[in-house]
Design an enzyme around this catalytic site. Sequence first.
Site, PDB file in Angstrom:
ATOM      1  N   GLN A   1       0.915  -1.193  -0.084  1.00  0.00           N
ATOM      2  CA  GLN A   1      -0.022   0.013   0.037  1.00  0.00           C
ATOM      3  C   GLN A   1       0.904   1.150   0.014  1.00  0.00           C
ATOM      4  OE1 GLN A   1      -2.159  -1.230   3.522  1.00  0.00           O
ATOM      5  NE2 GLN A   1      -1.504   0.541   4.926  1.00  0.00           N
ATOM      6  N   GLY A   2       0.334   2.310  -0.476  1.00  0.00           N
ATOM      7  CA  GLY A   2       0.932   3.540  -0.779  1.00  0.00           C
ATOM      8  C   GLY A   2      -0.098   4.635  -0.416  1.00  0.00           C
ATOM      9  N   TYR A   3       0.782   5.722  -0.142  1.00  0.00           N
ATOM     10  CA  TYR A   3      -0.254   7.025   0.348  1.00  0.00           C
ATOM     11  C   TYR A   3      -0.025   8.090  -0.642  1.00  0.00           C
ATOM     12  CZ  TYR A   3      -1.250   4.414   4.395  1.00  0.00           C
ATOM     13  OH  TYR A   3      -1.733   3.211   5.219  1.00  0.00           O
ATOM     14  N   ILE A   4      -1.320   8.687  -1.015  1.00  0.00           N
ATOM     15  CA  ILE A   4      -1.143   9.658  -2.279  1.00  0.00           C
ATOM     16  C   ILE A   4      -1.261  11.026  -1.371  1.00  0.00           C
ATOM     17  CG2 ILE A   4      -2.423  10.699  -3.902  1.00  0.00           C
ATOM     18  CD1 ILE A   4      -3.364   8.091  -4.714  1.00  0.00           C
TER      19      ILE A   4
END
Length: 159
Positions: free
Chosen positions: A29-32
């Site tokens: 997962q990654g955060y924008i």
Amino acid sequence: MTEKQEVERKFLVQQLPDLEQATKVRIRQGYITQTDDSVELRLRQKGDNYFLTLKSGDGLVRSENEISISAQQFDQLWPNTLGQRIEKVRWKGQISEQLQFELDVFEGSLAPLQLVEVEFSSVAQAEGFQVPDWFGDDVTLIKGYKNKALATQGIPSLL
């Protein structure tokens, strides 16, 4: 879009439990959103499924809105998360008839961190939770243990 209130507690793991009856899935997962944003916009690949999630709030109760997206949409947005990513293996199992645990074993720069979360149907249930022996310190209210903070700042030290 699925919107719900999430009542959840998070703990460090003192020792791994028997995971023979648990299921596992690889997650990236990654955060924008930026580190100091009050909301989290997260991309998540969970096995062969892809999601875009908006979370807001702090502490024990948070708001969560999640939609399924295609692999193509995920791949198109993924570069926007550079420098704000985590990878982990999630084990899901039963604590009791009514409660499940989600045990995250982090990889890469966050290894050997292990966190376990339990979601509850109410604040009263969360507050009355009898913590299993294999759980460690309660880090629910420590912002540095939120996944977004881990993705951007690394593992915090307990105060």
